[in-house]
Design a protein around this motif. Structure first.
Motif, PDB file in Angstrom:
ATOM      1  N   HIS A 178       0.866   3.926  -2.968  1.00 14.49           N
ATOM      2  CA  HIS A 178       0.463   5.298  -2.650  1.00 14.49           C
ATOM      3  C   HIS A 178       1.577   6.298  -2.986  1.00 14.49           C
ATOM      4  O   HIS A 178       1.318   7.342  -3.583  1.00 14.49           O
ATOM      5  CB  HIS A 178       0.089   5.418  -1.173  1.00 14.49           C
ATOM      6  N   ARG A 179       2.808   5.967  -2.590  1.00 10.09           N
ATOM      7  CA  ARG A 179       3.941   6.853  -2.866  1.00 10.09           C
ATOM      8  C   ARG A 179       4.125   7.035  -4.369  1.00 10.09           C
ATOM      9  O   ARG A 179       4.295   8.149  -4.871  1.00 10.09           O
ATOM     10  CB  ARG A 179       5.222   6.312  -2.223  1.00 10.09           C
TER      11      ARG A 179
ATOM     12  N   GLN B 210       0.833  -1.202   0.000  1.00  5.15           N
ATOM     13  CA  GLN B 210       0.000   0.000   0.000  1.00  5.15           C
ATOM     14  C   GLN B 210       0.868   1.252   0.000  1.00  5.15           C
ATOM     15  O   GLN B 210       0.625   2.184  -0.764  1.00  5.15           O
ATOM     16  CB  GLN B 210      -0.930   0.031   1.212  1.00  5.15           C
ATOM     17  N   GLU B 211       1.882   1.297   0.857  1.00  4.50           N
ATOM     18  CA  GLU B 211       2.745   2.479   0.926  1.00  4.50           C
ATOM     19  C   GLU B 211       3.487   2.700  -0.386  1.00  4.50           C
ATOM     20  O   GLU B 211       3.564   3.824  -0.876  1.00  4.50           O
ATOM     21  CB  GLU B 211       3.734   2.348   2.088  1.00  4.50           C
TER      22      GLU B 211
ATOM     23  N   VAL C 195      -5.764   7.018  -2.076  1.00  2.29           N
ATOM     24  CA  VAL C 195      -4.615   7.897  -1.809  1.00  2.29           C
ATOM     25  C   VAL C 195      -5.107   9.218  -1.229  1.00  2.29           C
ATOM     26  O   VAL C 195      -4.553   9.739  -0.257  1.00  2.29           O
ATOM     27  CB  VAL C 195      -3.784   8.126  -3.092  1.00  2.29           C
ATOM     28  N   SER C 196      -6.176   9.756  -1.793  1.00  2.46           N
ATOM     29  CA  SER C 196      -6.725  11.021  -1.297  1.00  2.46           C
ATOM     30  C   SER C 196      -7.258  10.882   0.124  1.00  2.46           C
ATOM     31  O   SER C 196      -7.046  11.766   0.959  1.00  2.46           O
ATOM     32  CB  SER C 196      -7.826  11.522  -2.229  1.00  2.46           C
TER      33      SER C 196
ATOM     34  N   GLU D   7      -6.253   8.852   2.427  1.00  2.00           N
ATOM     35  CA  GLU D   7      -5.106   8.788   3.341  1.00  2.00           C
ATOM     36  C   GLU D   7      -4.484  10.160   3.546  1.00  2.00           C
ATOM     37  O   GLU D   7      -4.034  10.487   4.642  1.00  2.00           O
ATOM     38  CB  GLU D   7      -4.058   7.791   2.839  1.00  2.00           C
ATOM     39  N   ARG D   8      -4.451  10.972   2.492  1.00  2.00           N
ATOM     40  CA  ARG D   8      -3.913  12.334   2.629  1.00  2.00           C
ATOM     41  C   ARG D   8      -4.827  13.204   3.476  1.00  2.00           C
ATOM     42  O   ARG D   8      -4.378  14.155   4.099  1.00  2.00           O
ATOM     43  CB  ARG D   8      -3.707  12.962   1.254  1.00  2.00           C
TER      44      ARG D   8
ATOM     45  N   THR E 147       1.891   6.709  -6.682  1.00  2.00           N
ATOM     46  CA  THR E 147       0.763   7.494  -7.193  1.00  2.00           C
ATOM     47  C   THR E 147       0.986   8.981  -6.937  1.00  2.00           C
ATOM     48  O   THR E 147       0.795   9.814  -7.835  1.00  2.00           O
ATOM     49  CB  THR E 147      -0.560   7.028  -6.534  1.00  2.00           C
ATOM     50  N   ARG E 148       1.395   9.326  -5.721  1.00  2.00           N
ATOM     51  CA  ARG E 148       1.648  10.743  -5.388  1.00  2.00           C
ATOM     52  C   ARG E 148       2.774  11.312  -6.243  1.00  2.00           C
ATOM     53  O   ARG E 148       2.660  12.416  -6.781  1.00  2.00           O
ATOM     54  CB  ARG E 148       1.963  10.886  -3.896  1.00  2.00           C
TER      55      ARG E 148
END
Length: 194
Positions: free
Chosen positions: A26-27, A22-23, A71-72, A74-75, A29-30
């Motif tokens: 997500h990373r 997941q990390e 991702v959003s 989590e942000r 993707t960002r």
């Protein structure tokens, strides 16, 4: 962070390999969104950057919209308690001004769009975000009650402050102004106490 508000829950964070995947996703993707823009993003691009197969992303998130929403979300997850200004009105004002500023920015509006565009048969991303906001508001109200100050129910503040604030962010060109926010806070505080 689990919700203390009845009826609201958040998905537990995964552990072990699942958390690492997941990390990494997500990373990736960002980073790729920052480098190429959201419109150019594809699942194979994210998978290659994260070091996973596209099928891993499809199996876990279903599609790119769900991944972007995750991702959003989590942000948007609060990293700590909201500011303590010494008064309930001050706390609500500080929280609402910060939230309005963050969500009215280009990245903030993008996160809101991502969260709202994703469909989920389980708990929609928008419900997870609402639970984060309700938890933050709950902290402010509990803090006021601990000071001996009467406070409205969380749902009242969500309806009278958060709902119009989000409506302005989502459906108008201009975000709420300071007078709007103050009026919504005053309407929330005029409600009967919990």
């Amino acid at each position: 962070m689990a919700s203390s508000i009845p009826g609201n829950r958040t998905a537990p964070r995964p552990g072990g390999r699942s958390a690492r995947v997941q990390e990494a996703v997500h990373r990736a993707t960002r980073e790729l969104t920052a480098e190429h823009g959201r419109e150019a993003l594809t699942v194979p691009m994210v998978a290659a950057r994260a070091g996973v197969t596209p099928s891993t992303i499809y199996r876990r998130w279903g599609d790119l919209a769900q991944l972007l929403a995750d991702v959003s979300v989590e942000r948007m997850r609060p990293e700590g308690e909201p500011a303590d200004t010494g008064s309930l009105r001050g706390d609500l004002l500080a929280w609402a001004e910060q939230y309005n500023e963050e969500m009215s920015s280009q990245p903030g509006r993008g996160m809101l769009r991502d969260v709202l565009s994703a469909q989920s048969p389980e708990e929609p991303p928008s419900c997870r975000c609402a639970s984060f906001v309700a938890m933050q508001i709950g902290v402010l109200l509990a803090r006021a009650q601990a000071r001996g100050v009467a406070a409205p129910p969380v749902e009242c503040v969500m309806d009278r402050l958060v709902a119009p604030l989000l409506f302005r962010l989502l459906f108008t060109a201009e975000p709420a102004g300071a007078q709007d926010i103050e009026g919504w806070i005053d309407a929330s505080l005029a409600a009967p106490s919990a």
